[in-house]
Write an enzyme that holds these catalytic residues in place. Structure first.
Site, PDB file in Angstrom:
ATOM      1  N   ASP A  48      -2.556  -1.683  10.662  1.00 11.89           N
ATOM      2  CA  ASP A  48      -2.749  -1.755   9.065  1.00 11.89           C
ATOM      3  C   ASP A  48      -3.381  -2.981   8.695  1.00 11.89           C
ATOM      4  OD1 ASP A  48      -1.676   0.740   8.657  1.00 11.89           O
ATOM      5  OD2 ASP A  48       0.135   0.159   8.137  1.00 11.89           O
TER       6      ASP A  48
ATOM      7  N   GLY B 185       4.164  -6.908   5.891  1.00 10.79           N
ATOM      8  CA  GLY B 185       3.829  -7.767   7.003  1.00 10.79           C
ATOM      9  C   GLY B 185       2.467  -7.590   7.130  1.00 10.79           C
ATOM     10  N   SER B 186       1.724  -6.607   7.129  1.00 11.37           N
ATOM     11  CA  SER B 186       0.268  -6.610   7.477  1.00 11.37           C
ATOM     12  C   SER B 186      -0.378  -7.017   6.436  1.00 11.37           C
ATOM     13  CB  SER B 186      -0.192  -4.759   7.589  1.00 11.37           C
ATOM     14  OG  SER B 186       0.696  -4.148   8.431  1.00 11.37           O
TER      15      SER B 186
ATOM     16  N   LYS C 139       0.774  -1.131   0.019  1.00  9.45           N
ATOM     17  CA  LYS C 139      -0.111   0.075  -0.099  1.00  9.45           C
ATOM     18  C   LYS C 139       0.846   1.407   0.007  1.00  9.45           C
ATOM     19  CE  LYS C 139       0.688   0.979   4.590  1.00  9.45           C
ATOM     20  NZ  LYS C 139       1.728   2.013   5.239  1.00  9.45           N
TER      21      LYS C 139
HETATM   22  O1  C5P Z   1      -0.164  -1.824  15.059  1.00  7.42           O
HETATM   23  P1  C5P Z   1       1.305  -1.859  14.866  1.00  7.42           P
HETATM   24  O2  C5P Z   1       2.023  -3.062  15.451  1.00  7.42           O
HETATM   25  O3  C5P Z   1       1.218  -1.684  13.295  1.00  7.42           O
HETATM   26  O4  C5P Z   1       1.968  -0.471  15.282  1.00  7.42           O
HETATM   27  C1  C5P Z   1       3.256  -0.710  15.610  1.00  7.42           C
HETATM   28  C2  C5P Z   1       3.684   0.601  16.681  1.00  7.42           C
HETATM   29  O5  C5P Z   1       3.577   1.745  15.747  1.00  7.42           O
HETATM   30  C3  C5P Z   1       2.810   0.707  17.739  1.00  7.42           C
HETATM   31  O6  C5P Z   1       3.436   0.072  18.821  1.00  7.42           O
HETATM   32  C4  C5P Z   1       2.975   2.209  18.068  1.00  7.42           C
HETATM   33  O7  C5P Z   1       3.993   2.711  18.643  1.00  7.42           O
HETATM   34  C5  C5P Z   1       2.898   2.740  16.538  1.00  7.42           C
HETATM   35  N1  C5P Z   1       1.526   3.320  16.171  1.00  7.42           N
HETATM   36  C6  C5P Z   1       0.977   4.288  16.863  1.00  7.42           C
HETATM   37  N2  C5P Z   1      -0.339   4.653  16.397  1.00  7.42           N
HETATM   38  C7  C5P Z   1      -0.978   4.143  15.308  1.00  7.42           C
HETATM   39  C8  C5P Z   1      -0.225   2.722  14.745  1.00  7.42           C
HETATM   40  C9  C5P Z   1       1.080   2.492  15.170  1.00  7.42           C
HETATM   41  O8  C5P Z   1       1.365   4.845  17.720  1.00  7.42           O
HETATM   42  N3  C5P Z   1      -2.128   4.342  14.774  1.00  7.42           N
END
Ligand code: C5P
Length: 310
Positions: A154, A120-121, A17
């Protein structure tokens, strides 16, 4: 993403994406950030395949084959199957459905890693869709979306992976139709960036959340109106990423890549997601290919010409 049956195997293509717009509206009490982002799929794919062979009906395994699409091989990080979202997604779905996970997953990884391209997502969402078919677990879309949210911010987007505005942590999805195809140059530097690190580097905004929300929705509306009118050069003026300044402080190379894309006449250039990939919006498929060729010679990393959509 639609899994298809091939003999006794199941396969699905998992796209990358691009975030054409990303605003951070504030920090939440759960440690995540409130986002407003416009995401579109781009025609760079990982491939996930499931085959029924397995040591037993209560064991599932994963192998990963890394393929470099362009650029130096040092873009390849070692990938540990045990630490991959594919196996986590498979186990999560099996637990929810009350069955043992089984069979063999094979992931052909082409989407660059730690790139902000959602590889990865996308793999995790592909696994949920694939496993739901091959194990005949028949979980509903809503149940899959719940599991997807557990796996990452994501991941819910990729269950559909069309153009969409995503809000909340990323899991509140408003699907969009009628956006034009974009020809892009995707430049993934030789280094990746860690998402938590980029969010930590983000400077606190002094504007109240309500003001940010209003300004962001107005800017996004202008961007969408320009895209729908087919005025891509105008739309590029509204494409921004709030995480870009933070990522550029960690990796100033991002600014050098943006300058190189501007130099080649791209209409717009910006970082996608939490980086490190920089995207240039080209005027045509021919210009995208030409720019990719020229930038490939500059040792900037992995450089690809691609198009948005499926
Ligand atoms: O959800 P995901 O594992 O992709 O998020 C990885 C890190 O990115 C989270 O631990 C956080 O530190 C940050 N993040 C965030 N706000 C989001 C998405 C991700 O702070 N909306």
């Amino acid at each position: 993403m639609v899994p298809r049956k091939v003999g006794t195997a199941w396969e699905v293509a998992a796209p990358a994406k691009l975030n054409l717009y990303l605003e951070v509206l504030g920090q939440r009490t759960d440690g995540f950030h409130e986002l407003e982002t416009l995401m579109v799929p781009v025609r760079i794919y990982d491939q996930l395949r499931w085959t029924p062979e397995s040591r037993s009906r209560s064991h599932c395994s994963l192998s990963i084959d890394l393929q470099v699409l362009s650029g130096p091989a040092d873009n390849l990080l070692p990938l540990d199957p045990a630490d991959n979202l594919v196996l986590r997604a498979a186990h999560l779905l099996a637990t929810r459905a009350g069955i043992p996970p089984w069979g063999h997953f094979h992931l052909t990884k082409r989407i660059p890693l730690q790139a902000g391209l959602g590889g990865g997502s996308s793999d995790a969402a592909a696994t949920l869709l694939l496993a739901n078919e091959c194990w005949q677990t028949r979980l509903s879309r809503a149940e899959l979306a719940e599991l997807a949210t557990e796996l990452g911010s994501d991941v819910p987007y990729f269950l559909n992976a069309g153009a969409a505005v995503c809000r909340g942590r990323g899991e509140l999805i408003e699907s969009l139709a009628g956006l034009p195809r974009l020809h892009v140059v995707v430049v993934k530097p030789t280094f990746g960036l860690s998402t938590p690190e980029v969010f930590r580097e983000l400077a606190e905004s002094s504007a109240p959340t309500e003001i940010r929300r209003k300004t962001s929705s107005e800017q996004l509306a202008r961007l969408l109106a320009a895209l729908r009118a087919g005025s891509i050069s105008t739309a590029c003026g509204w494409m921004t990423n709030r995480l870009e300044a933070a990522a550029s402080r960690l990796a100033p190379e991002i600014l050098r890549i943006k300058a190189a894309l501007a130099q080649e006449g791209c209409w717009g250039q910006f970082m996608t997601g939490s980086g490190s990939t920089v995207v240039g919006i080209a005027r045509s498929a021919t210009q995208a290919r030409r720019t990719a060729r020229l930038l490939s010679a500059q040792n900037l990393g992995t450089v690809l010409a691609a198009a948005s959509g499926w």
